[in-house]
Enzyme design. Structure first.
Site, PDB file in Angstrom:
ATOM      1  CB  SER A 125      -0.839   0.027   1.239  1.00 44.99           C
ATOM      2  OG  SER A 125      -2.007   1.013   1.257  1.00 44.99           O
ATOM      3  CD  GLU A 126      -0.643   5.274  -3.352  1.00 46.22           C
ATOM      4  OE1 GLU A 126      -0.244   5.067  -4.355  1.00 46.22           O
ATOM      5  OE2 GLU A 126      -1.557   6.334  -3.211  1.00 46.22           O
ATOM      6  CG  ASN A 127      -1.483   4.120   2.752  1.00 47.92           C
ATOM      7  OD1 ASN A 127      -1.407   3.174   2.151  1.00 47.92           O
ATOM      8  ND2 ASN A 127      -2.267   4.215   3.812  1.00 47.92           N
ATOM      9  CB  SER A 182       5.954   3.864   0.594  1.00 45.36           C
ATOM     10  OG  SER A 182       4.978   3.379  -0.394  1.00 45.36           O
ATOM     11  CD  GLN A 197       1.076   8.938  -2.357  1.00 47.04           C
ATOM     12  OE1 GLN A 197       1.235   8.739  -1.200  1.00 47.04           O
ATOM     13  NE2 GLN A 197       0.133   8.350  -3.061  1.00 47.04           N
TER      14      GLN A 197
END
Lengths: 218, 231
Positions: free
Chosen positions: A45-47, A87, B101
């Protein structure tokens, strides 16, 4: 025509044992529900989490455990937590084996547009650009055509791009296709009940058809 | 040990002025500095530039500051949960830099780590590449991106000690450790503040050197955006 769940189900058949996988929001998240029980895989999960577990039971809901789509999740045995720079270092450094994400448009040389409809929808790209620029293995889940019947598999994307020449495989509600290294969508499988003719009609980009095209098996 | 404790959110944010660049931790509503945002919202400052992965929702998180028109510019990667934000953006009322991001994370990390610029493949061939230098390195094209720094970082942790050491819980860590390092003054709010010596050094996620002010938050709503359960 495949439902969203069926698209996810077909994509899940592409998952291999011991892969680290990033699932984008939308249809890709559903892939997790169809990964065969006997495969050992880890969802990233990128977070900041490796090892996404199932959705929690009501009493397990934890606001400090969410996935990239901001849904509440649980951990799994062997999970690891880390920060966002870590990440994306993991992602950009080529450590994630398989990336599955959605698209608005894909071009016949593998360009992908999935973050902006100018003047209408500008939500932002999130992690998509990092993922598509870094992954060796990218599978896209998408509708073959827009709501007004326009093909989304194009010669050239009309929407702002997320990445160039990066898509390898696509599963739509009508077909499974691969991008040819020389350009073009290679038709590999038809959705049950869908004809090659229909797929031809609905694909604006170059469609490569070699031999009999089998129906997807579930 | 150096004591970074301040009394509360009001004390912590009182010298933030109009026009400041604020770096904020959080992913969605997870790990956002709720109490600092609340204290800012009560102030009358404006023209803020806020660097944050997301923009909260309409009535919580950064959305509160947007609603009060305190924000001049946002630097974010995804703002989809906030309809008011999207509306202000499409109407040209708010300046927005949408950046990938990973690029956001690395630019802020670089800001705190003294790396003025770096190359990344994210955004090559897209709008993100406009106006930027690119270079081919070992056969692949990369974009040159610059560090991002701010006047203040506002971060939120699970536990902290009076020396400013921070421990995060779950996926509420996300951008907090990197934002902490890149603000000239880092304000950390924590659910539980303990005296220096109580936290095991092995467990520290963000060393206290990056934190200038720390306080225990008065209350945490910890709102959930998408409560998703298995049947």
């Amino acid at each position: 025509m495949l439902s969203k769940n069926q698209i996810a189900q077909r994509i899940a058949k592409e998952v291999r044992n011991r892969q680290y996988i990033n699932l984008g929001i939308g249809i890709p998240t559903l892939v997790a529900n169809y990964i065969p029980e006997d495969l050992d895989v880890v969802l990233q999960s990128e977070n900041g989490l490796l090892g996404i577990g199932p959705f929690p039971k009501e009493e397990q809901v934890d606001p400090d455990l969410i996935n990239a789509g901001k849904q509440t999740i649980t951990l799994t045995k062997g999970s690891a937590l880390f920060n966002s720079a870590e990440s994306f270092a993991m992602i950009r450094g080529g450590h994630v084996d398989l990336t599955i994400l959605g698209a608005m448009e894909v071009s016949e040389n593998g360009d992908i547009a999935n973050w902006k409809i100018p003047g209408k929808m500008v939500k932002g790209m999130g992690g998509a650009m990092d993922l598509v620029a870094s992954a060796e293995n990218i599978i896209v889940a998408m509708q073959h055509c827009s709501r007004n019947g326009k093909s989304k598999l194009l010669k050239e994307c009309s929407l702002p791009l997320s990445g160039l020449a990066c898509v390898k495989k696509i599963v739509t509600d009508l077909a499974l296709l691969e991008i040819s290294p020389n350009g073009g969508f290679i038709l590999k499988e038809r959705a049950p009940g869908v004809s090659v003719e229909e797929i031809k009609e609905k694909t604006e980009g170059k469609l490569i058809i070699e031999g009999e095209i089998p129906e997807m098996k579930f | 040990m150096i004591d970074k404790t301040v009394k509360n959110a009001q004390e912590a944010v009182k010298d933030i002025q109009s026009g400041a660049t604020l770096l904020m931790g959080g992913f969605g509503l997870s790990g956002i500095p709720e109490n600092c945002i609340s204290a800012l919202e009560k102030s009358s400052i404006q023209d803020l530039t806020i660097v944050s992965n997301n923009a909260g929702v309409d009535d919580f998180g950064i959305g509160l500051l947007l609603k009060k028109r305190m924000v001049k510019k946002m630097i974010s990667s995804y703002v989809g949960e906030n309809a008011e934000f999207e509306r202000q953006l499409l109407a040209g009322e708010l300046e927005v830099d949408l950046i990938p991001q990973g690029t956001l994370a690395e630019r802020v990390r670089a800001g705190g780590a003294g790396i003025p610029a770096f190359f990344t493949p994210a955004g090559v061939g897209t709008e993100v590449a406009e106006g930027k230098e690119s270079r081919e390195i070992e056969g692949k094209t990369y974009l040159l991106e610059k560090w991002l720094k701010g006047d203040f970082s506002l971060v939120k942790a699970w536990k902290g000690d009076t020396a400013g050491n921070l421990i995060f819980k779950g996926t509420s860590r996300n951008f907090n450790p990197i934002m902490a390092a890149a603000g000239k003054i880092c304000i950390a709010e924590v659910e539980e503040l303990v005296p220096a010596g109580e936290l095991d050094p092995i467990m520290i996620h963000t060393p206290g050197i990056y934190v200038q002010r720390i306080f225990q938050g008065e209350k945490y709503e910890k709102r959930i955006e998408q409560r998703t359960t298995s049947s």
